[in-house]
Design an enzyme around this catalytic site. Sequence first.
Site, PDB file in Angstrom:
ATOM      1  N   GLY A  11       2.262  26.315 -14.509  1.00 22.35           N
ATOM      2  CA  GLY A  11       2.637  26.801 -13.182  1.00 22.35           C
ATOM      3  C   GLY A  11       2.768  28.298 -13.077  1.00 22.35           C
ATOM      4  N   LYS A  31     -12.682  22.505 -17.128  1.00 19.29           N
ATOM      5  CA  LYS A  31     -11.348  22.118 -17.597  1.00 19.29           C
ATOM      6  C   LYS A  31     -11.513  20.787 -18.306  1.00 19.29           C
ATOM      7  CE  LYS A  31      -6.531  21.874 -16.508  1.00 19.29           C
ATOM      8  NZ  LYS A  31      -5.523  22.669 -15.819  1.00 19.29           N
ATOM      9  N   GLY A  96      -7.498  25.612 -20.443  1.00 15.56           N
ATOM     10  CA  GLY A  96      -6.652  24.601 -21.053  1.00 15.56           C
ATOM     11  C   GLY A  96      -5.636  24.057 -20.059  1.00 15.56           C
ATOM     12  N   GLY A  98      -1.572  23.818 -19.405  1.00 16.45           N
ATOM     13  CA  GLY A  98      -0.275  24.319 -19.855  1.00 16.45           C
ATOM     14  C   GLY A  98      -0.449  25.390 -20.916  1.00 16.45           C
ATOM     15  N   LEU A 181      -0.753  35.990  -4.271  1.00 14.46           N
ATOM     16  CA  LEU A 181      -1.582  36.262  -3.096  1.00 14.46           C
ATOM     17  C   LEU A 181      -1.246  35.318  -1.956  1.00 14.46           C
ATOM     18  CD1 LEU A 181      -5.021  36.738  -4.892  1.00 14.46           C
ATOM     19  CD2 LEU A 181      -3.495  38.528  -4.014  1.00 14.46           C
TER      20      LEU A 181
END
EC number: 6.3.3.3
Length: 203
Positions: A11, A31, A96, A98, A181
Amino acid sequence: MRLIVSGTDTGIGKTVFAAGLAAALGAGYWKPIQSGLEEGADTDAVRRLGVTTTFPEAYRLTAPLSPHRAAELDGVTIDPARLTPPAGADPLVIEGAGGLLVPVTRDLLFADLFARWRLPLVLVARTALGTINHSLLSIEAARSRGITLLGIAFVGEANPDNEATIAAIGRVRRLGRLPWLDPLDGPSLAAAFAAGIDCEAFR
């Protein structure tokens, strides 16, 4: 050129940074494992942010948890042999899930997977309180496995002392900083990336 983007935590803006980097380099995005589908996949997010070439995840897991646990809850066995960067994709940004020591399975951490790939790593860190510890620990985890650390990029409000301290103590190149942003879209990200990130470091 192929690069891995990993974070010091979850996060912190890693996906936004990866999208900005892929768009700036004209690179594809991959990913390998997506955990948590309720709010949409990160691959969908990077497409909205201007990345035109993406590759399907090897695993899409329902719960927003570490991949090892999300896979168990879905009744899925993650096979590390399927976690190989797509052939012929170059340049490529690989994101990746986390941080570096997040378990892929109960026997494999992301850092160990990255070490197998022998690709350079960009570490993404927040700028706020706690980032020095998280960043230096992540740097040590990467170096202890022989991972080449291209540099560290920050996301958040400017905190020059935190950023300089991490770069100096960690002996790592500071690649710049992306602010939060609002609105966040392709044009705003491209402008912020060009203004705040040392794109020449990736060429």
